[in-house]
Design a protein around this motif. Structure first.
Motif, PDB file in Angstrom:
ATOM      1  N   ARG A  53      11.365   6.948 -84.609  1.00 13.97           N
ATOM      2  CA  ARG A  53      11.212   6.083 -85.778  1.00 13.97           C
ATOM      3  C   ARG A  53      10.031   5.168 -85.510  1.00 13.97           C
ATOM      4  NH1 ARG A  53      14.555   9.308 -86.932  1.00 13.97           N
ATOM      5  NH2 ARG A  53      16.402   9.017 -88.218  1.00 13.97           N
ATOM      6  N   ASP A  54       9.264   4.892 -86.557  1.00 14.20           N
ATOM      7  CA  ASP A  54       8.180   3.921 -86.475  1.00 14.20           C
ATOM      8  C   ASP A  54       8.585   2.703 -87.285  1.00 14.20           C
ATOM      9  OD1 ASP A  54       6.293   5.444 -84.903  1.00 14.20           O
ATOM     10  OD2 ASP A  54       6.036   6.732 -86.655  1.00 14.20           O
ATOM     11  N   HIS A  55       8.440   1.538 -86.677  1.00 13.44           N
ATOM     12  CA  HIS A  55       8.816   0.301 -87.343  1.00 13.44           C
ATOM     13  C   HIS A  55       7.866  -0.797 -86.893  1.00 13.44           C
ATOM     14  CE1 HIS A  55      11.306  -2.746 -89.219  1.00 13.44           C
ATOM     15  NE2 HIS A  55      11.272  -3.430 -88.094  1.00 13.44           N
ATOM     16  N   ALA A  56       7.269  -1.486 -87.854  1.00 18.40           N
ATOM     17  CA  ALA A  56       6.365  -2.607 -87.594  1.00 18.40           C
ATOM     18  C   ALA A  56       5.266  -2.231 -86.601  1.00 18.40           C
ATOM     19  CB  ALA A  56       7.155  -3.819 -87.101  1.00 18.40           C
ATOM     20  N   ARG A  59       6.502   2.562 -82.137  1.00 16.10           N
ATOM     21  CA  ARG A  59       7.308   3.781 -82.152  1.00 16.10           C
ATOM     22  C   ARG A  59       8.532   3.586 -81.269  1.00 16.10           C
ATOM     23  NH1 ARG A  59       5.658   9.852 -82.853  1.00 16.10           N
ATOM     24  NH2 ARG A  59       5.776   8.984 -84.928  1.00 16.10           N
ATOM     25  N   TYR A  60       9.670   4.064 -81.759  1.00 16.26           N
ATOM     26  CA  TYR A  60      10.932   3.997 -81.031  1.00 16.26           C
ATOM     27  C   TYR A  60      11.488   5.414 -80.890  1.00 16.26           C
ATOM     28  CZ  TYR A  60      10.517  -0.938 -82.010  1.00 16.26           C
ATOM     29  OH  TYR A  60      10.050  -2.233 -82.068  1.00 16.26           O
ATOM     30  N   ASP A  72      17.951   3.311 -88.987  1.00 15.11           N
ATOM     31  CA  ASP A  72      17.400   3.251 -90.345  1.00 15.11           C
ATOM     32  C   ASP A  72      18.070   2.168 -91.189  1.00 15.11           C
ATOM     33  OD1 ASP A  72      15.750   5.360 -89.640  1.00 15.11           O
ATOM     34  OD2 ASP A  72      17.028   6.882 -90.579  1.00 15.11           O
ATOM     35  N   ASP A  74      19.306  -0.717 -90.218  1.00 17.11           N
ATOM     36  CA  ASP A  74      18.977  -2.094 -89.827  1.00 17.11           C
ATOM     37  C   ASP A  74      17.990  -2.086 -88.648  1.00 17.11           C
ATOM     38  OD1 ASP A  74      18.910  -4.824 -89.530  1.00 17.11           O
ATOM     39  OD2 ASP A  74      20.990  -5.018 -88.879  1.00 17.11           O
ATOM     40  N   PRO A  75      16.745  -1.644 -88.893  1.00 15.53           N
ATOM     41  CA  PRO A  75      15.800  -1.557 -87.775  1.00 15.53           C
ATOM     42  C   PRO A  75      15.540  -2.884 -87.069  1.00 15.53           C
ATOM     43  CG  PRO A  75      14.716  -1.068 -89.874  1.00 15.53           C
ATOM     44  CD  PRO A  75      16.172  -1.229 -90.149  1.00 15.53           C
ATOM     45  N   ALA A  76      15.585  -3.986 -87.792  1.00 15.10           N
ATOM     46  CA  ALA A  76      15.337  -5.288 -87.170  1.00 15.10           C
ATOM     47  C   ALA A  76      16.394  -5.615 -86.104  1.00 15.10           C
ATOM     48  CB  ALA A  76      15.292  -6.377 -88.225  1.00 15.10           C
ATOM     49  N   THR A  79      15.185  -3.731 -82.969  1.00 14.45           N
ATOM     50  CA  THR A  79      13.809  -3.887 -82.486  1.00 14.45           C
ATOM     51  C   THR A  79      13.470  -5.296 -82.053  1.00 14.45           C
ATOM     52  OG1 THR A  79      12.993  -4.219 -84.737  1.00 14.45           O
ATOM     53  CG2 THR A  79      12.979  -1.964 -83.891  1.00 14.45           C
TER      54      THR A  79
END
Length: 82
Positions: A53-56, A59-60, A72, A74-76, A79
């Motif tokens: 997953r890519d967030h802000a 990459r995770y 998906d 609650d990515p915050a 991260t």
């Protein structure tokens, strides 16, 4: 008494020059799953399985398919560093 000095010493078994590199991934190739803390993930395997997953802009890598929906939703939560 006759002495037999041929004790079968094999001297041709020293071919292990730097074979340790083949035993596993390097540290840069491994990440911790953000959902299941403590679960280490081989990045290439996660990418091949679609478990990334890519967030802000980051990459995770996820350890399993069950972590995808959790991330998906609650990515915050997964991260941010406490």
């Amino acid at each position: 008494m006759a002495h037999d000095h041929d004790h079968g010493h094999g001297h041709g078994h020293h071919d292990g020059a730097k074979r340790h590199n083949l035993l596993g991934p390097e540290a840069d190739d491994i990440a911790e799953c953000p959902v299941m803390k403590g679960s280490m993930v081989v990045k290439a395997e996660a990418e091949a399985s679609g478990l990334v997953r890519d967030h802000a802009g980051q990459r995770y890598w996820l350890c399993c398919a069950a972590c995808g929906p959790l991330f998906d939703a609650d990515p915050a939560r997964y991260t941010t560093v406490a």
